[in-house]
Design an enzyme around this catalytic site. Structure first.
Site, PDB file in Angstrom:
ATOM      1  N   GLU A  69      75.328  85.743  67.859  1.00 34.46           N
ATOM      2  CA  GLU A  69      74.503  85.926  68.974  1.00 34.46           C
ATOM      3  C   GLU A  69      75.416  85.933  70.104  1.00 34.46           C
ATOM      4  OE1 GLU A  69      72.041  86.721  71.413  1.00 34.46           O
ATOM      5  OE2 GLU A  69      71.219  86.634  69.495  1.00 34.46           O
ATOM      6  N   ASN A 104      80.583  88.906  70.625  1.00 34.09           N
ATOM      7  CA  ASN A 104      79.976  90.357  70.716  1.00 34.09           C
ATOM      8  C   ASN A 104      80.045  90.909  69.201  1.00 34.09           C
ATOM      9  OD1 ASN A 104      79.238  92.922  71.388  1.00 34.09           O
ATOM     10  ND2 ASN A 104      79.869  92.748  73.473  1.00 34.09           N
ATOM     11  N   ASP A 157      67.476  94.981  69.289  1.00 35.13           N
ATOM     12  CA  ASP A 157      67.185  95.705  70.573  1.00 35.13           C
ATOM     13  C   ASP A 157      67.004  97.221  70.160  1.00 35.13           C
ATOM     14  OD1 ASP A 157      67.081  97.103  73.037  1.00 35.13           O
ATOM     15  OD2 ASP A 157      68.171  95.451  74.138  1.00 35.13           O
ATOM     16  N   LYS A 186      65.979 104.792  74.766  1.00 35.26           N
ATOM     17  CA  LYS A 186      66.351 106.063  75.352  1.00 35.26           C
ATOM     18  C   LYS A 186      67.721 106.637  74.578  1.00 35.26           C
ATOM     19  CE  LYS A 186      64.902 104.322  79.887  1.00 35.26           C
ATOM     20  NZ  LYS A 186      65.442 104.086  81.273  1.00 35.26           N
ATOM     21  N   ASP A 215      59.757  95.721  64.103  1.00 34.72           N
ATOM     22  CA  ASP A 215      58.510  96.009  64.214  1.00 34.72           C
ATOM     23  C   ASP A 215      58.502  97.561  64.976  1.00 34.72           C
ATOM     24  OD1 ASP A 215      59.485  94.896  66.997  1.00 34.72           O
ATOM     25  OD2 ASP A 215      57.168  95.197  67.626  1.00 34.72           O
ATOM     26  N   GLU A 274      61.451  84.472  64.727  1.00 35.39           N
ATOM     27  CA  GLU A 274      60.526  84.169  65.591  1.00 35.39           C
ATOM     28  C   GLU A 274      59.876  85.447  66.184  1.00 35.39           C
ATOM     29  OE1 GLU A 274      63.859  80.997  65.957  1.00 35.39           O
ATOM     30  OE2 GLU A 274      63.702  83.254  65.807  1.00 35.39           O
ATOM     31  N   TYR A 275      60.535  86.437  66.512  1.00 42.76           N
ATOM     32  CA  TYR A 275      59.899  87.652  66.882  1.00 42.76           C
ATOM     33  C   TYR A 275      58.880  88.134  65.964  1.00 42.76           C
ATOM     34  CZ  TYR A 275      62.815  88.195  70.971  1.00 42.76           C
ATOM     35  OH  TYR A 275      63.482  88.324  72.470  1.00 42.76           O
TER      36      TYR A 275
END
Length: 213
Positions: A69, A96, A118, A122, A154, A192-193
């Site tokens: 992370e 990273n 993420d 775009k 999701d 969690e997400y």
């Protein structure tokens, strides 16, 4: 949502070297020595607050898990879970993911988990997606022969673009679900997400892929 800064996070991460690898490049090529065993090594890229990697480590004591992370104000929450669980087969890296080849030798990792990454929706940001071909090249390098990528999201757009990316790269798709929680898949551990979005009624997409080596 704006990430809350935790100025004390760096010091706390440094205070637990048994869980947080401060100089992971020193473990390159000898992660089994860093864990003190020869168990398979599974990594989660974008481990967030750490529920997934912690629960996986509890459920699979015969595997070694590494949570990666970038945000130290987030990974410190994962550290709290690991401290509470007091499990020896999980470590954290505050680095990273673009530098994976600095930390892992060729064929050193058995599985890569990508959970709720993420989406970078775009088109001009496509190269930042963790399923873009430049990342796939890194995964292919560090994974063992027939090593797998397990991917959950999701975001339907990200899932579709990722499946296309896997296909364009020539990968083998071994599992796909367009609604994981309504499938017969067993052993799922939620992030969690995942819990948040599932409670909102969002379908969870999941795939398993491997490289044709």
């Amino acid at each position: 949502m704006r990430l809350r800064n935790k100025p004390w996070a760096k010091d706390k991460l440094a205070a637990y070297p048994q869980y947080v690898v401060g100089n992971p490049e020193e473990c390159k090529g000898k992660w089994n020595e860093c864990f003190g065993n020869n168990h398979p090594i599974y990594i989660e890229i974008g481990t967030g607050k750490g529920r997934f990697v912690t629960e996986m480590a509890k459920a699979h004591p015969d595997k070694n898990f590494i949570g990666i992370e970038l945000q130290e104000s987030v990974i410190v929450s994962a550290l709290d879970l690991i401290i509470e669980a007091d499990i020896p087969n999980v470590k954290l890296m505050n680095v990273n993911a673009e530098e994976l080849l600095t930390f892992f030798e060729e064929g050193e990792v058995d599985r890569v988990y990508l959970n709720f990454s993420d989406p970078w929706p775009k088109k001009r940001h496509a190269k930042r997606r963790l399923t873009y071909r430049t990342f796939l090249q890194m995964y292919e390098t560090i994974l063992v022969k027939n090593g797998e990528i397990h991917f959950k999201t999701d975001n339907r757009g990200l899932f579709e673009s990722s499946l296309m990316s896997f296909s364009d790269y020539g990968m083998l798709l071994t599992f796909v679900s367009l609604d994981l929680h309504k499938s017969d898949f067993e052993g799922n551990i939620m992030t969690e997400y995942e819990e948040k979005f599932s409670n909102l009624g969002h379908p969870i997409y999941r795939s398993e892929t491997s490289f044709r080596k």
